[in-house]
Design a protein around this motif. Structure first.
Motif, mmCIF file in Angstrom:
data_model
loop_
_atom_site.group_PDB
_atom_site.id
_atom_site.type_symbol
_atom_site.label_atom_id
_atom_site.label_comp_id
_atom_site.label_asym_id
_atom_site.label_seq_id
_atom_site.Cartn_x
_atom_site.Cartn_y
_atom_site.Cartn_z
ATOM 1 N N ILE A 149 0.839 -1.208 0.000
ATOM 2 C CA ILE A 149 0.000 0.000 0.000
ATOM 3 C C ILE A 149 0.872 1.256 0.000
ATOM 4 N N MET A 150 1.955 1.220 0.765
ATOM 5 C CA MET A 150 2.835 2.392 0.824
ATOM 6 C C MET A 150 3.497 2.637 -0.542
ATOM 7 N N LEU A 153 0.982 4.136 -2.703
ATOM 8 C CA LEU A 153 0.773 5.531 -2.293
ATOM 9 C C LEU A 153 1.842 6.438 -2.918
ATOM 10 N N GLY A 157 0.465 6.829 -6.603
ATOM 11 C CA GLY A 157 -0.300 8.012 -6.221
ATOM 12 C C GLY A 157 0.495 9.290 -6.413
ATOM 13 N N PHE A 261 -2.596 -6.047 -4.914
ATOM 14 C CA PHE A 261 -2.384 -5.508 -6.253
ATOM 15 C C PHE A 261 -3.398 -6.034 -7.268
ATOM 16 N N ARG C 237 -6.954 1.302 3.126
ATOM 17 C CA ARG C 237 -6.494 1.064 1.763
ATOM 18 C C ARG C 237 -7.406 1.748 0.749
ATOM 19 N N VAL C 240 -6.574 5.559 0.532
ATOM 20 C CA VAL C 240 -5.155 5.879 0.632
ATOM 21 C C VAL C 240 -4.812 7.177 -0.115
ATOM 22 N N GLU C 241 -5.556 7.482 -1.164
ATOM 23 C CA GLU C 241 -5.274 8.717 -1.911
ATOM 24 C C GLU C 241 -5.697 9.956 -1.130
ATOM 25 N N ALA C 247 -3.902 4.438 6.546
ATOM 26 C CA ALA C 247 -3.146 3.224 6.251
ATOM 27 C C ALA C 247 -1.757 3.254 6.887
ATOM 28 N N VAL C 248 -1.183 4.449 7.006
ATOM 29 C CA VAL C 248 0.198 4.533 7.479
ATOM 30 C C VAL C 248 0.323 4.100 8.945
#
Lengths: 317, 332, 287
Positions: A149-150, A153, A157, A261, C237, C240-241, C247-248
């Motif tokens: 996820i990071m 991001l 992102g 993913f 999740r 997250v944007e 999430a962090v």
């Protein structure tokens, strides 16, 4: 060598038999009627009965087992409770995606482990060693789904360099295939890389202290050649084993990374089968994973025997 | 005739967590072309470390001081690349255990080839034919066939012959044989000794023979250096040293009784003569003579305070020297 | 080795001290969760949703306006409890199986060890998922599933230790002196297996917590509205944007906890069981 290979093969077959008993038991252990559980109460009675017949659930359990294992041996794992497709075709569809991810991940792992492990062994108790040990601890401890996820991001992102999810077949568009592969491969490769870093370090340290390394230096060989041919070559022979175990794990164990993913691999298939109570698919996938794991281990052991001539010698004696 | 290899006041200390371990403490010797020098001592006496120090093969924790010249050029403090050119080509080494000293996963051809290629450009065919020649020269039958073998497929004696072939590959002027026969059977030992003597004659090499076994030395050495706790305690021509050993430690190694007036009862003396005890801890060397705690003579107060210097043994040739206060009595 | 000496050696270096301190803070947090949380962890406040970290909400708020810090604090209890119970199951079952196999040998050993070979052939995460497919999702079932997954490793370690002491002179002497099996196991065998078991417990706690988080993340473990870290991450999740903090922070909490157990396990291994380092290096026992 042949005798050793046969003995290893027999061992694997025995374990596989045990594995298939457990996998078969999944369907038996589900409380209640598995087909009813999968289809729900309003299911069409004809579909229900057809699936019951196809799965042979009305036979006595031993008959069911013999039929099931006999079919499984020739690749027939039954049909999906959901789509009615054969489990085998569902599995085969997913193989390219899983294979791409596992191979890319093991490459990532080796690209981390070999340089980092070697550098840390060559500089024991120096800052680089300390850094390697800390990052391998971190790599082992970081939850892969969070790391994924990071990475999404940051790279999908904020920076927008890479796609956040999905899979493009290699045959369709190699560039997009690679672009989609990068983040999942890093995510899946980090923990294997961490394990392998420790292994490479201890293996290189052990190799450095060997008498034959001193001989090589006394010949007047260049330091770089001694490192490549006498330290690394010998240290990396056992890496085949550990790396193989990691590959087997990556081929079968990256359920969560595939989930993050939206990667249409075997792990996803198994996971979706659990969610939709599609037990034949789950059985097929789990059995396949165990077979992959056993097979890779078998191949690795035999390859190891080839790479290290002493092993052949011992079994031939 | 000028010396091929000269070691002068060599010191080696290993840095450890506590005090430094002083393993070599002022060793000096000379080796002339075509001659054989034996360096003798128990394990831990610093004899192997000295030879590794000459070639710069000690780990980074070693501090090396003093001087060693090969062919007139200083070795200590030379750059790694300059030392590398001397290793194998100027000075070849045969190590103790041929099983562990050869790389188990590379073929014999490859391992000899590395020694050839380290110092000159050779084609693959050139390597093969030269490697086969070398194997024939060290007495391995079916040399061409053996090239493809791995070390574990050879006997111990054959492996040591391969080690010798590797050491010869660079045509060295000096061959260091570091306990080269220790791991072998007695009959094989004799064959290897004979082989090295023959090769020495043919190539005119100077040989440094490092061993703990004086028996091995007797037949082959010209000059002997006996080491104890990193120091030379006695040296001389082989005949003189064996005929009139002047240091109690040399006597001990030879298994002979020191003939000296000893005030202590005979029973106590006999026990000590078989050299009980161990060499001293190099991180805690005793003051005075390093040998005095084990010395069967030790009749003088100076033994515990003042280290005896190497001095000519009275009544011997000038080159026979010993570091003991009792040379005259012991050598009698 | 006496306990005092062990502790002194263990806390020689700064890493083990830091790891132990982190775990201590976590345990206290788990016990005092409700008292420490600055806000109500389950109270929703839609007007206050998806707020970035601020003085009032250090870790921001989630999509229902709940305080992320408070939920992370309450999540500690869930993670540690599930981890501890799961490892407890593996520990008891594994040690028992290992003792039986190692001590009685012969067919008991054969059967139990082949069984553990079979369990080893399944990737850990997949096996946990398969077990949950049978038992159904939920945090209790997750504990059982994780417990089953890590049983074989304890069984193997125990068996190896038992085999190494079984032939020792003092054990043979005790046996010939007529000591019963239970007495021999309790007096001679168990004390010998403690060191590797302690080490493995610390490492397994790390992986059990990681597994619980993963299972909750995919929706098979702890169920809403309980604030499990894995669950929070799954919710975060989707946002997250817009709201990276969702999430962090839960992920960091998992990371730090697992890291602390791993570092402590490593330090324990160095002190208690230096030989095992090498042996364990290549087994790839991960989540």
């Amino acid at each position: 060598m042949t005798r050793y290979a046969l003995r290893r093969l027999a061992q694997s077959v025995a374990v596989l038999l045990g594995v298939s008993v457990l996998v078969f038991a999944i369907m038996q252990l589900v409380p209640g009627d598995p087909i009813r559980a999968a289809l729900g109460q309003q299911a069409d009675p004809e579909t229900y009965q057809a699936l019951r017949d196809r799965a042979g659930l009305d036979d006595p359990v031993p008959v069911q087992f013999v039929t099931w294992i006999g079919n499984a041996a020739v690749g027939d794992f039954g049909v999906s409770f959901r789509s009615g497709e054969t489990v085998l075709s569902l599995i085969l569809e997913r193989v390219p995606a899983t294979l791409s991810l596992a191979v890319a991940a093991i490459i990532v792992a080796l690209l981390i482990a070999i340089p980092l492990g070697t550098l840390s062994a060559l500089n024991p108790r120096k800052p680089v060693d300390w850094f390697a040990s800390l990052s391998s601890q971190a790599g082992l401890s970081v939850p892969d789904f969070w790391l994924g996820i990071m990475l999404i991001l940051v790279f999908a992102g904020t920076l927008g360099w890479l796609p956040s999810a999905g899979y493009v077949p290699l045959t369709e568009d190699p560039v997009e295939w690679a672009r989609h592969l990068i983040l999942p491969a890093i995510t899946a490769g980090v923990s294997s890389g961490a394990i392998l870093t420790r292994f490479v370090r201890s293996s290189v340290l052990e190799s450095l202290g060997q008498d034959h390394v001193r001989t090589a230096r006394a010949k007047g060989m260049r330091a770089r050649d001694v490192l490549t041919w006498h330290v690394l070559r010998n240290a990396l022979v056992p890496l085949v084993t550990v790396g193989g175990v990691q590959l087997a794990y990556l081929l079968s164990g990256v359920v969560v990374v595939e989930y993050v993913f939206a990667w249409p691999g075997l792990g996803q298939l198994a996971f979706q089968a659990v969610e939709s109570r599609d037990y034949p698919v789950l059985q097929g996938a789990v059995l396949l994973f165990a077979v992959i794991f056993l097979l890779v281990n078998l191949v690795v052991d035999l390859a190891y025997a080839r790479l290290d001539p002493r092993i052949t010698y011992r079994s031939a004696r | 005739m000028s010396a091929l290899l000269t070691v002068d006041d060599l010191h080696v200390a290993f840095r450890t967590r506590r005090r430094p371990a002083r393993v070599v403490n002022g060793l000096s010797f000379e080796l002339h072309p075509g001659r054989t020098l034996a360096v003798v001592g128990e394990s831990g006496s610093g004899k192997s470390v000295s030879s590794l120090a000459l070639l710069g093969l000690l780990p980074g924790t070693a501090d090396v001081r003093g001087s060693a010249t090969f062919d007139g050029a200083e070795l200590i403090g030379r750059s790694e690349e300059e030392l590398r050119r001397i290793r194998g080509a100027g000075i070849g080494v045969v190590f103790q255990d041929p099983m562990t000293s050869l790389n188990p996963v590379l073929t014999i051809e490859r391992q000899i080839g590395e020694a050839l290629r380290a110092h000159e450009k050779v084609s693959d065919d050139g390597v093969r034919s030269r490697a086969a020649e070398l194997l024939t020269e060290v007495g391995i039958p079916d040399a061409a066939g053996r090239l493809r073998a791995y070390p574990h497929q050879l006997s111990g004696g054959m492996r040591q012959r391969v080690m010798i072939a590797i050491a010869l590959a660079g045509n060295p002027k000096v061959l260091i044989a570091d306990e080269a026969t220790t791991a072998l059977d007695v009959t094989v030992q004799a064959q290897i000794l004979e082989l090295i003597e023959r090769l020495q004659d043919e190539h005119g090499m100077g040989v440094v023979w490092i061993t703990h076994d004086l028996g091995v030395v007797a037949g082959i050495a010209d000059h002997v250096v006996v080491m104890y706790a990193g120091r030379c305690v006695e040296e001389g021509a082989v005949g003189e040293l064996f005929g009139r050993p002047a240091h109690p430690y040399t006597r001990g190694l030879l298994g002979a009784l020191p003939v000296v007036d000893d005030p202590r009862p005979a029973r106590e003396r006999d026990e000590l003569v078989t050299m009980p005890g161990l060499p001293p801890d190099p991180a805690a060397l005793p003051p005075g003579c390093a040998f005095h705690p084990r010395c069967p003579v030790r009749a003088d107060a100076r033994c515990a305070t003042e280290p005896p210097q190497l001095a000519p043994v009275p009544g011997s040739a000038a080159e026979h020297r010993a570091a003991t206060f009792y040379a005259e009595e012991v050598a009698r | 080795m006496r306990a005092g000496e062990t502790l002194r050696l263990l806390f020689r270096g700064p890493t083990a001290i830091v790891a132990a301190a982190v775990l201590l803070v976590l345990i206290v947090t788990a016990f005092l969760g409700e008292q420490l949380a600055p806000h109500d962890a389950t109270g929703t406040d839609v007007s206050n949703r998806l707020q970035a970290p601020s003085a009032d909400h250090w870790f921001g708020t989630d999509e229902l306006g709940r305080d992320v810090l408070s939920r992370v604090i309450l999540g500690a209890e869930v993670s540690l409890r599930v981890g501890a119970v799961a490892v407890g199951i593996s520990l008891v079952a594994g040690v028992l199986i290992g003792l039986l196999a190692g001590y009685y040998g012969r067919w008991v050993d054969d059967v139990l060890m082949r069984l553990s070979d079979v369990l080893f052939a399944f990737p850990a995460m997949l096996m946990a998922i398969a077990v949950l497919a049978i038992l159904g999702p939920g945090s209790t079932n997750a504990m059982i599933a994780i417990g089953i997954v890590y049983t074989p490793i304890f069984a193997r370690i125990t068996r190896a230790s038992v085999l190494s002491v079984r032939e020792e002179v003092y054990v043979k002497a005790a046996r010939s002196a007529g000591a019963g099996d239970l007495r021999i196991i309790g007096r001679h065998v168990l004390p010998n297996v403690t060191a590797p078991i302690i080490v493995q417990t610390s490492i397994s706690l790390a992986f059990a917590i990681l597994s619980e988080a993963a299972l909750s993340f995919v929706g098979l473990g702890t169920q809403p509205p309980d604030p499990s870290w894995g669950r929070m991450l799954a919710e975060g999740r989707g946002f997250v944007e817009q709201a990276w903090w969702m999430a962090v922070f839960p992920g960091l909490a998992i990371f730090v906890t697992v890291l602390a157990f791993n570092v402590l396990g490593d330090a324990l291994r160095d002190v208690l069981d230096p030989r095992q380092r090498q042996a364990m290096a290549g087994t790839g026992v991960t989540a």
